[in-house]
Design an enzyme around this catalytic site. Structure first.
Site, PDB file in Angstrom:
ATOM      1  N   GLY A 272      -4.430   6.350  -8.872  1.00  0.00           N
ATOM      2  CA  GLY A 272      -3.600   5.406  -8.112  1.00  0.00           C
ATOM      3  C   GLY A 272      -4.451   4.371  -7.404  1.00  0.00           C
TER       4      GLY A 272
ATOM      5  CB  VAL B 203      -0.724  17.906  -5.859  1.00  0.00           C
ATOM      6  CG1 VAL B 203      -1.993  17.454  -6.559  1.00  0.00           C
ATOM      7  CG2 VAL B 203       0.199  16.731  -5.558  1.00  0.00           C
TER       8      VAL B 203
ATOM      9  CE1 TYR C 179       4.107   8.311   2.160  1.00  0.00           C
ATOM     10  CE2 TYR C 179       4.085   7.106   4.240  1.00  0.00           C
ATOM     11  CZ  TYR C 179       3.470   7.436   3.047  1.00  0.00           C
ATOM     12  OH  TYR C 179       2.233   6.905   2.737  1.00  0.00           O
TER      13      TYR C 179
ATOM     14  CE1 TYR D   7       3.547  -1.947   4.561  1.00  0.00           C
ATOM     15  CE2 TYR D   7       3.142  -2.308   6.900  1.00  0.00           C
ATOM     16  CZ  TYR D   7       4.008  -1.998   5.871  1.00  0.00           C
ATOM     17  OH  TYR D   7       5.318  -1.737   6.131  1.00  0.00           O
TER      18      TYR D   7
END
Ligand code: NDP
Length: 246
Positions: A12, A61, A152, A184
């Site tokens: 990723g 995972v 999250y 971010y």
């Protein structure tokens, strides 16, 4: 002999930068990919063209058994894991009103259960050998909360509770456990947000007036993994351009 660094979700946006940085520092870098990921071979080939010969293993995972099998295979084929970077994660953003149990469970399992699933099979080896690093990639939203991210934010905050408790248990054995909480970062995922939204809504929240770079997070991972960071444990390190200070 080179230390083995296992980076979950290394294909990723952030994971790739972490793999590259660790390889450049001489670690033997191993990563994981979701069993259904059909692009893993292409990624490995692209990395090899850039001079990085990574090993990658399929692993869900979020699934305990899959994680145990994956780590057993890594230990068998490559050697004991010295540095574990729990980086794999997902979002399923929606307001709490709209959020269903499957959205909650998916995020908790992938972002928080995964930390248990992956740390469990490496931790005893680290304490037995008297050296190890566990680095958990959380998020600014675990501390600050975020609209549409009850799942999250809860999972990411939970990672830090795990970090502090485990850090206490392994402190005398040469093993450190820390959390990094990025704000971010300009990964492909964030760069896919329309430029207009980035400029009008996101960048104005960041005192540095820019997104973070994946390499900046990777640099912090490298420091936490190093011998110089031996006295640093149980910490949650913010890397967010000043967006949220605590
Ligand atoms: P990406 O979506 O680019 O990468 C996430 C990685 O996680 C992928 O490689 C993916 O692998 C892996 N993954 C997801 N689910 C599973 C699973 N069940 N089993 C194994 N691997 C899985 O995200 P980023 O690189 O942006 O994020 C990396 C981490 O950083 C995450 O934990 C994220 O929450 C955190 N973070 C990111 C920020 C950002 O701005 N980008 C900010 C704050 C935190 P595959 O593709 O094979 O499924």
């Amino acid at each position: 002999m080179a230390r083995v660094a296992l980076v979950t979700g290394g294909m990723g946006g952030l994971g790739e930068a972490i793999c590259i940085k660790m390889a450049a520092l001489g670690y033997h870098v191993v990563t994981t990919y979701s069993p259904g990921n059909t692009k893993a071979k292409d990624w490995l080939a692209t990395m090899e063209q850039q001079g990085f010969k990574f090993r990658a293993f399929p692993c869900d995972v979020a699934d305990y058994d899959s994680a145990q099998q994956c780590v057993a295979q890594i230990v068998n084929e490559i050697g004991p894991v010295d540095v574990l970077v729990n980086n794999a994660g997902i979002t399923r953003d929606m307001t709490f009103k709209k959020m269903g149990k499957t959205d909650w469970d998916a995020v908790m399992k992938t972002n928080l259960d995964s930390v248990f699933n992956m740390t469990k099979p490496v931790c005893d080896g680290m304490t037995d050998r008297g050296w190890g690093r566990v680095i958990n990639i959380s998020s600014v939203n675990g501390q600050k909360g975020a609209f549409g991210q009850t799942n999250y934010s809860a999972a990411k905050a939970g990672m830090h509770g795990f970090t502090k408790a485990l850090a206490l248990e392994v402190a005398r054995k040469g093993v450190t456990v820390n959390t990094i909480s990025p704000g971010y970062i300009g990964t492909k995922m964030v760069m896919a947000i329309p430029q207009e939204v980035l400029e009008s809504k996101i960048i104005p929240q960041i005192p540095m007036s820019r997104l973070g770079k994946p390499e900046e997070v990777a640099g912090l991972v490298a420091y936490l993994a190093s011998d110089e960071a031996a006295f640093l444990t149980g910490a949650n390190i913010a890397i967010n351009g000043g967006q949220h200070m605590y």
